[in-house]
Design a protein around this motif. Structure first.
Motif, mmCIF file in Angstrom:
data_model
loop_
_atom_site.group_PDB
_atom_site.id
_atom_site.type_symbol
_atom_site.label_atom_id
_atom_site.label_comp_id
_atom_site.label_asym_id
_atom_site.label_seq_id
_atom_site.Cartn_x
_atom_site.Cartn_y
_atom_site.Cartn_z
ATOM 1 N N ASN A 320 0.688 -1.294 -0.013
ATOM 2 C CA ASN A 320 -0.015 -0.228 0.044
ATOM 3 C C ASN A 320 0.975 1.187 -0.110
ATOM 4 O O ASN A 320 0.197 2.447 0.078
ATOM 5 C CB ASN A 320 -0.914 0.032 1.178
ATOM 6 C CG ASN A 320 -1.865 -1.096 1.271
ATOM 7 O OD1 ASN A 320 -2.639 -1.608 0.227
ATOM 8 N ND2 ASN A 320 -2.344 -1.867 2.301
ATOM 9 N N GLY A 321 2.186 1.002 -0.009
ATOM 10 C CA GLY A 321 3.015 2.388 0.037
ATOM 11 C C GLY A 321 3.101 3.105 -1.426
ATOM 12 O O GLY A 321 3.168 4.427 -1.231
ATOM 13 N N TRP A 322 2.744 2.653 -2.319
ATOM 14 C CA TRP A 322 2.488 3.244 -3.717
ATOM 15 C C TRP A 322 1.522 4.322 -3.601
ATOM 16 O O TRP A 322 1.417 5.308 -4.657
ATOM 17 C CB TRP A 322 2.394 2.356 -4.697
ATOM 18 C CG TRP A 322 1.084 1.476 -4.710
ATOM 19 C CD1 TRP A 322 0.904 0.153 -3.951
ATOM 20 C CD2 TRP A 322 -0.193 1.792 -5.423
ATOM 21 N NE1 TRP A 322 -0.192 -0.216 -4.361
ATOM 22 C CE2 TRP A 322 -0.965 0.686 -5.016
ATOM 23 C CE3 TRP A 322 -0.581 2.938 -5.999
ATOM 24 C CZ2 TRP A 322 -2.293 0.811 -5.402
ATOM 25 C CZ3 TRP A 322 -2.058 2.789 -6.524
ATOM 26 C CH2 TRP A 322 -2.916 2.037 -6.067
ATOM 27 N N ARG A 323 0.546 4.071 -2.814
ATOM 28 C CA ARG A 323 -0.571 5.303 -2.680
ATOM 29 C C ARG A 323 -0.106 6.484 -2.436
ATOM 30 O O ARG A 323 -0.934 7.476 -2.561
ATOM 31 C CB ARG A 323 -1.613 4.851 -1.910
ATOM 32 C CG ARG A 323 -2.338 3.471 -2.240
ATOM 33 C CD ARG A 323 -3.470 2.973 -1.067
ATOM 34 N NE ARG A 323 -3.905 1.729 -1.314
ATOM 35 C CZ ARG A 323 -4.973 1.353 -2.288
ATOM 36 N NH1 ARG A 323 -5.413 2.503 -2.954
ATOM 37 N NH2 ARG A 323 -5.370 0.220 -2.289
ATOM 38 N N LYS A 324 1.217 6.685 -1.717
ATOM 39 C CA LYS A 324 1.919 7.928 -1.308
ATOM 40 C C LYS A 324 3.055 7.848 -1.798
ATOM 41 O O LYS A 324 3.905 7.269 -2.017
ATOM 42 C CB LYS A 324 1.610 8.044 0.243
ATOM 43 C CG LYS A 324 2.060 9.376 0.837
ATOM 44 C CD LYS A 324 2.113 9.352 2.268
ATOM 45 C CE LYS A 324 2.713 10.714 2.759
ATOM 46 N NZ LYS A 324 2.645 10.713 4.217
ATOM 47 N N TRP A 325 3.365 9.389 -2.236
ATOM 48 C CA TRP A 325 4.808 9.556 -2.806
ATOM 49 C C TRP A 325 5.667 9.526 -1.891
ATOM 50 O O TRP A 325 5.544 10.021 -0.578
ATOM 51 C CB TRP A 325 4.773 11.052 -3.615
ATOM 52 C CG TRP A 325 4.014 10.943 -4.857
ATOM 53 C CD1 TRP A 325 2.908 11.692 -5.014
ATOM 54 C CD2 TRP A 325 4.240 10.384 -5.986
ATOM 55 N NE1 TRP A 325 2.135 11.566 -6.147
ATOM 56 C CE2 TRP A 325 3.151 10.750 -6.864
ATOM 57 C CE3 TRP A 325 5.295 9.745 -6.640
ATOM 58 C CZ2 TRP A 325 3.120 10.224 -8.330
ATOM 59 C CZ3 TRP A 325 5.161 9.005 -7.793
ATOM 60 C CH2 TRP A 325 3.981 9.318 -8.544
ATOM 61 N N MET A 326 6.922 8.867 -1.896
ATOM 62 C CA MET A 326 8.006 8.767 -0.799
ATOM 63 C C MET A 326 8.668 9.946 -1.008
ATOM 64 O O MET A 326 9.020 10.701 -2.013
ATOM 65 C CB MET A 326 8.756 7.572 -1.419
ATOM 66 C CG MET A 326 9.796 7.432 -0.397
ATOM 67 S SD MET A 326 10.951 6.054 -0.842
ATOM 68 C CE MET A 326 9.973 4.759 -0.350
ATOM 69 N N GLY A 327 9.053 10.348 0.131
ATOM 70 C CA GLY A 327 9.730 11.797 0.381
ATOM 71 C C GLY A 327 11.158 11.540 -0.014
ATOM 72 O O GLY A 327 11.828 10.509 -0.160
ATOM 73 N N PRO A 328 11.943 12.721 -0.081
ATOM 74 C CA PRO A 328 13.277 12.769 -0.751
ATOM 75 C C PRO A 328 14.132 12.183 0.399
ATOM 76 O O PRO A 328 14.935 11.649 0.148
ATOM 77 C CB PRO A 328 13.366 14.232 -0.956
ATOM 78 C CG PRO A 328 12.347 15.106 -0.045
ATOM 79 C CD PRO A 328 11.151 13.998 -0.100
#
Length: 432
Positions: A320-328
């Motif tokens: 489910n992590g792909w639902r949110k953009w990963m931070g830099p």
């Protein structure tokens, strides 16, 4: 007539010598009857030798067999024999006057015998009775009784189960009306020749504990020290718990996005809960003596519950992590060389497919993907860049899966450290 005298001269002296020989059975029986008459005159049946005074009675309890030890109910059952002896100067005799007889054996009802029993017994399944009474010429009376089976209370310390040792007491006291002292005998403390081994316990010693006079006259306490034979519980209880605990680490070798990872952890957790239930039927329901094994299994159960929670977190990051953009910052962390310390290679983003054949353009495309905005509406930010948008989504999903692998590997290292520490600490505490 001549033959008649020959028979008289040959046979009659032989029979006469046989009748009058001092060691013949007939002579011995005659002297024994005389001694019994002497006993009846000088030793009344219902009074001790010193009458109203005290009589020293020596005892030497010997453990025949340890029949049962119930830690949960708090009792133990043993077969005990209590040899007794006392001195009665009223019934001494000179062996030369009675055919060199130094001792005789009579029934217990011929003379006075002390009534001795186990005062601390909860229940006496077999009553104590004297079967053989031996009287010596110097006045000593030796009494040998049947085996006494007694159920006695004891406070068990099961802290180091299954390597636990226990010390239980039983009190021997006079049970009759007459006042007499009980003194410890001079025989061996624990006679191994009469002891029948137990398949669960080893007897270490039988010691005289204390000579008491507080509550009533002259009571002697004995302490039995015995130790459990641990092999049975090591095979049937301890080994399965340790093996399941070691196998729990295999869950970290399953794919981080596989649901079987959580199912495996739940299975190990249920196995530990069953082990706790099984031990509750063995140990006493006491808060003063809790086995180290129970602490260990409870800790393992808690560890397995935390591992199931960790599996849920890793599975959520992966799926489910792909639902949110990963931070830099997170992207820089998984792409750094620090990841090498946990046995993984740094993450590398995947370029667009039409630039795979061109190295320079591949690198510039990757940089372009990473520089695209992440907090604006995609239709405005990526208008005309549908391919780049799709590739950025794929890279974002790959990053989240890689982050789940990183978290899973870190948890594996922590898990191995906790397992080794728990097993080492438990082994040390239970053996030393």
């Amino acid at each position: 007539m001549k033959s008649f005298w020959v028979i008289c001269l040959v046979i009659l002296p032989v029979n006469l010598r046989k009748t009058l020989h001092p060691h013949s059975p007939e002579v011995a029986a005659h002297y024994e009857k005389e001694l019994i008459k002497l006993l009846e005159m000088k030793a009344p049946k219902h009074t001790p030798p010193n009458g109203a005074g005290h009589t020293d009675v020596m005892i030497d309890p010997m453990l025949r067999q340890l029949l049962d030890v119930n830690e949960r109910e708090g009792y133990w059952v043993a077969s005990i024999i209590i040899p007794v002896k006392y001195e009665n100067q009223n019934i001494t005799w000179n062996p030369a006057d009675y055919g060199n007889i130094t001792f005789i054996q009579v029934q217990p009802d011929v003379l006075w015998v002390p009534v001795v029993g186990i005062e601390s017994a909860i229940k006496v399944e077999t009553a104590f009775q004297y079967s053989i009474v031996t009287i010596r010429s110097d006045g000593w009376v030796l009494l040998q009784g049947d085996y006494l089976i007694a159920k006695m209370a004891c406070s068990f310390d099961v802290t180091k189960f299954p390597f636990d040792e226990h010390r239980c007491n039983f009190n021997v006291a006079p049970m009759g009306f007459w006042l007499y002292y009980l003194n410890e005998g001079v025989y061996s403390r624990h006679n191994q020749s009469i002891y029948l081994p137990n398949d669960q316990w080893d007897i270490l010693n039988l010691d005289h504990l204390i000579f008491r006079k507080e509550r009533r006259a002259y009571e002697i306490a004995y302490e039995v020290h015995f130790r459990r034979k641990p092999l049975y519980y090591l095979i049937t209880l301890v080994s399965p718990i340790v093996i399941n605990y070691l196998l729990s680490g295999l869950a970290f070798f399953l794919p981080s996005d596989d649901g079987e990872k959580l199912s495996f952890g739940v299975t190990i957790l249920l196995a530990q809960i069953v082990a706790v239930s099984a031990m509750s039927d063995i140990f006493p329901a006491s808060s003063t003596s809790i086995p180290l094994l129970l602490y260990f299994v409870s800790g393992v159960t808690l560890h397995m519950a935390i591992m199931c929670f960790e599996s849920v977190i890793v599975l959520g990051l992966s799926q489910n992590g792909w639902r949110k953009w990963m931070g830099p910052k997170t992207r820089r962390f998984i792409a750094s060389n620090v990841i090498i310390l946990i046995g993984l290679k740094p993450f590398k983003a995947k370029p667009t497919s039409k630039y795979l054949a061109f190295g320079a353009k591949r690198q510039s495309e990757t940089n372009k993907l990473d520089s695209l905005p992440e907090d604006q509406d995609e239709h405005e930010s990526f208008r005309g860049n549908n391919e780049l948008l799709q590739q950025k989504r794929e890279n974002n999903q790959l990053r989240w899966k890689f982050l789940a692998m990183v978290v899973d590997r870190i948890l594996l290292i922590i898990h191995m450290f906790v397992v080794v520490s728990n097993l080492g600490f438990f082994t040390y505490k239970i053996l030393y």
